[in-house]
Design a protein around this motif. Structure first.
Motif, PDB file in Angstrom:
ATOM      1  N   ARG A 298      54.341  87.156  95.170  1.00 56.34           N
ATOM      2  CA  ARG A 298      54.785  86.991  94.196  1.00 56.34           C
ATOM      3  C   ARG A 298      56.087  85.691  94.113  1.00 56.34           C
ATOM      4  NH1 ARG A 298      57.934  87.823  90.562  1.00 56.34           N
ATOM      5  NH2 ARG A 298      57.397  86.915  87.677  1.00 56.34           N
ATOM      6  N   LEU A 299      56.857  86.961  94.957  1.00 62.90           N
ATOM      7  CA  LEU A 299      58.133  85.266  94.699  1.00 62.90           C
ATOM      8  C   LEU A 299      58.154  84.712  95.335  1.00 62.90           C
ATOM      9  CD1 LEU A 299      61.570  87.450  94.612  1.00 62.90           C
ATOM     10  CD2 LEU A 299      60.118  86.740  92.875  1.00 62.90           C
ATOM     11  N   GLU A 300      57.472  84.757  97.164  1.00 63.42           N
ATOM     12  CA  GLU A 300      56.676  83.381  98.069  1.00 63.42           C
ATOM     13  C   GLU A 300      55.478  82.770  97.555  1.00 63.42           C
ATOM     14  OE1 GLU A 300      55.312  85.906 101.531  1.00 63.42           O
ATOM     15  OE2 GLU A 300      57.112  86.961 101.508  1.00 63.42           O
ATOM     16  N   ALA A 301      54.570  82.933  96.493  1.00 62.29           N
ATOM     17  CA  ALA A 301      53.661  82.977  95.910  1.00 62.29           C
ATOM     18  C   ALA A 301      54.654  81.770  94.939  1.00 62.29           C
ATOM     19  CB  ALA A 301      52.500  83.604  95.036  1.00 62.29           C
ATOM     20  N   LEU A 302      55.757  81.875  94.344  1.00 63.65           N
ATOM     21  CA  LEU A 302      56.183  80.940  93.168  1.00 63.65           C
ATOM     22  C   LEU A 302      56.805  80.248  94.004  1.00 63.65           C
ATOM     23  CD1 LEU A 302      56.614  83.636  90.128  1.00 63.65           C
ATOM     24  CD2 LEU A 302      54.476  81.728  90.594  1.00 63.65           C
ATOM     25  N   HIS A 303      57.206  80.572  94.944  1.00 63.59           N
ATOM     26  CA  HIS A 303      58.547  79.534  95.712  1.00 63.59           C
ATOM     27  C   HIS A 303      60.019  79.073  95.500  1.00 63.59           C
ATOM     28  CE1 HIS A 303      54.871  77.201  97.513  1.00 63.59           C
ATOM     29  NE2 HIS A 303      54.464  76.993  96.249  1.00 63.59           N
ATOM     30  N   ARG A 304      59.693  80.886  94.831  1.00 66.27           N
ATOM     31  CA  ARG A 304      61.090  81.703  94.495  1.00 66.27           C
ATOM     32  C   ARG A 304      62.262  82.048  95.557  1.00 66.27           C
ATOM     33  NH1 ARG A 304      60.726  84.286  89.240  1.00 66.27           N
ATOM     34  NH2 ARG A 304      62.676  85.355  90.640  1.00 66.27           N
ATOM     35  N   ILE A 305      61.047  82.489  97.265  1.00 64.37           N
ATOM     36  CA  ILE A 305      62.195  82.671  97.952  1.00 64.37           C
ATOM     37  C   ILE A 305      60.918  82.524  99.468  1.00 64.37           C
ATOM     38  CG2 ILE A 305      62.804  84.991  97.666  1.00 64.37           C
ATOM     39  CD1 ILE A 305      60.708  86.397  99.087  1.00 64.37           C
ATOM     40  N   ALA A 306      61.766  82.029 100.694  1.00 62.47           N
ATOM     41  CA  ALA A 306      60.338  80.856 101.916  1.00 62.47           C
ATOM     42  C   ALA A 306      59.852  82.851 102.593  1.00 62.47           C
ATOM     43  CB  ALA A 306      61.507  80.318 102.183  1.00 62.47           C
ATOM     44  N   PRO A 307      59.129  82.332 103.290  1.00 60.38           N
ATOM     45  CA  PRO A 307      58.426  83.798 103.425  1.00 60.38           C
ATOM     46  C   PRO A 307      59.230  83.761 105.002  1.00 60.38           C
ATOM     47  CG  PRO A 307      56.622  82.008 103.955  1.00 60.38           C
ATOM     48  CD  PRO A 307      57.977  81.592 102.960  1.00 60.38           C
ATOM     49  N   GLY A 308      59.635  85.475 105.036  1.00 55.95           N
ATOM     50  CA  GLY A 308      60.172  86.433 106.089  1.00 55.95           C
ATOM     51  C   GLY A 308      61.751  85.687 105.339  1.00 55.95           C
ATOM     52  N   GLU A 309      61.957  84.678 104.236  1.00 54.89           N
ATOM     53  CA  GLU A 309      63.727  85.035 103.351  1.00 54.89           C
ATOM     54  C   GLU A 309      64.175  86.465 102.515  1.00 54.89           C
ATOM     55  OE1 GLU A 309      65.698  82.683  99.805  1.00 54.89           O
ATOM     56  OE2 GLU A 309      64.049  82.184 100.940  1.00 54.89           O
ATOM     57  N   ALA A 310      65.087  86.760 103.466  1.00 57.39           N
ATOM     58  CA  ALA A 310      65.869  87.952 102.114  1.00 57.39           C
ATOM     59  C   ALA A 310      65.098  88.764 100.834  1.00 57.39           C
ATOM     60  CB  ALA A 310      67.108  88.654 102.379  1.00 57.39           C
ATOM     61  N   ARG A 311      65.031  89.265 101.064  1.00 56.94           N
ATOM     62  CA  ARG A 311      64.269  89.736  99.667  1.00 56.94           C
ATOM     63  C   ARG A 311      65.413  89.936  98.080  1.00 56.94           C
ATOM     64  NH1 ARG A 311      59.112  92.142 102.155  1.00 56.94           N
ATOM     65  NH2 ARG A 311      58.688  90.263 103.307  1.00 56.94           N
ATOM     66  N   PRO A 312      65.585  90.569  96.934  1.00 56.27           N
ATOM     67  CA  PRO A 312      66.245  90.117  95.738  1.00 56.27           C
ATOM     68  C   PRO A 312      67.101  91.344  96.052  1.00 56.27           C
ATOM     69  CG  PRO A 312      64.883  88.970  94.682  1.00 56.27           C
ATOM     70  CD  PRO A 312      64.651  89.053  95.976  1.00 56.27           C
ATOM     71  N   TRP A 313      65.736  92.435  95.907  1.00 58.18           N
ATOM     72  CA  TRP A 313      66.562  93.733  96.153  1.00 58.18           C
ATOM     73  C   TRP A 313      67.141  94.656  97.528  1.00 58.18           C
ATOM     74  CZ3 TRP A 313      61.767  91.581  95.183  1.00 58.18           C
ATOM     75  CH2 TRP A 313      61.201  91.211  96.380  1.00 58.18           C
ATOM     76  N   GLU A 314      66.834  93.827  99.281  1.00 57.36           N
ATOM     77  CA  GLU A 314      67.203  94.189 100.045  1.00 57.36           C
ATOM     78  C   GLU A 314      68.664  94.544 100.380  1.00 57.36           C
ATOM     79  OE1 GLU A 314      63.277  92.794 102.884  1.00 57.36           O
ATOM     80  OE2 GLU A 314      64.449  91.431 102.698  1.00 57.36           O
TER      81      GLU A 314
END
Length: 314
Positions: A298-314
């Motif tokens: 979802r965050l990648e689809a909304l361009h909030r993070i890039a594919p492979g980028e660290a996710r907020p919960w990690e």
């Protein structure tokens, strides 16, 4: 609405891919290769160690149809057609309208691929409405189970497995002359990620179609009515927040999609079979893995993070 309590974890299991800041299990999941993005939603590999004979009771709730290859573990699932048991198996799971109870005994390995809305239609695969809350061997949807299992040797790397699945889809796309999913399905999917609190009428306007047209596309490509799709998306986002696998900055916004606490409890209980408070208090490792993968997509689809980028919960 205070749902900030730390979610419960299961101390008996050890996910090979690690855990979140809150101790929730993680899988290895990623976006598909760019050329497959119109058809594939997500790919994942989950490896979890558990004591021999230990049975984990949990659930699964996915808004996408999935091909799931279970390479280890003894599984059960409560489906729309009854109780299912399986070990090593290549299975097609239709989208779920509510939490599907599952158990797995022993250590397990699961490899999977989620399909985007409209992909099964474009590639002349199964009619999703016929497979809601069901699972069948992939042979039943024209993908020989034995062949798929033979293509995923146990000693291969996770990326080897995922490349194999991607190549299977490439061959099907080539066979179908590159047939693309309906763009209306893609627009509506974006709405389910961006603002599932909106009305069906508003969604139809954003998709630039009449409401009846959106209803036809949703029933065909999501397997259910658009109102149900939006309701499910709200609940999945809220569940992700409760399990600590969503962007915490969105928590209040996700909660405000419900009129009040009683509305949240009623909707959540109808779809998950338990109240939000019970959901936080009970370990949900398999379901958490599924929710985390969806939120990353979802965050990648909304361009909030890039594919492979660290996710907020990690």
């Amino acid at each position: 609405m205070d749902h900030s309590k730390r979610p419960a974890i299961d101390p008996a299991i050890a996910p090979e891919q690690g855990v979140t800041k809150d101790g929730q299990p993680l899988s290895y999941n990623r976006a598909p290769a760019p050329d497959l993005a119109p058809w594939i939603a997500r790919l994942y590999v989950t490896k979890v160690s558990a004591p021999a004979g230990y049975t984990l009771s949990c659930g699964l709730f996915s808004d996408a149809a999935f091909v799931r290859i279970q390479l280890a573990g003894d599984w059960t699932a409560e489906t729309a057609t009854g109780h299912e048991t399986f070990g090593r198996a290549a299975l097609f799971f239709g989208p779920q309208t509510k939490r599907m109870p599952v158990t797995v005994t022993g250590s397990f390995i699961s490899v999977g691929m989620g399909m985007r809305p409209g992909a099964c239609t474009a590639l002349r695969g199964p009619r999703l409405g016929d497979f809601l809350d069901r699972l069948v061997p992939t042979t039943a949807v024209a993908m020989p189970s034995d062949k798929i299992l033979s293509m995923l040797p146990p000693d291969a790397t996770p990326e080897d497995w995922l490349h194999t699945l991607e190549d299977l889809v490439r061959k099907r796309i080539e066979h179908m002359d590159g047939a693309m999913p309906d763009p209306i399905a893609a627009r509506f999917e974006d709405i389910t990620f961006r603002d599932p609190g909106m009305s069906v009428g508003e969604a139809a306007q954003l998709c630039e179609v009449e409401r009846r047209k959106l209803e036809r596309v949703a029933n065909r490509d999501f397997g259910m009515a658009p109102k149900q799709v939006l309701r499910r998306a709200r609940a999945l986002d809220m569940a992700s927040h409760l399990r600590g696998v969503a962007d915490s900055a969105e928590g209040e916004e996700m909660a405000l999609r419900y009129y009040d606490e009683s509305h949240l409890i009623h909707e959540f209980t109808a779809l998950f079979g338990m109240s939000p408070r019970q959901f936080v208090k009970s370990p949900q490792p398999i379901l958490t893995l599924s929710l985390e993968s969806r939120q990353a997509r979802r965050l990648e689809a909304l361009h909030r993070i890039a594919p492979g980028e660290a996710r907020p919960w990690e």
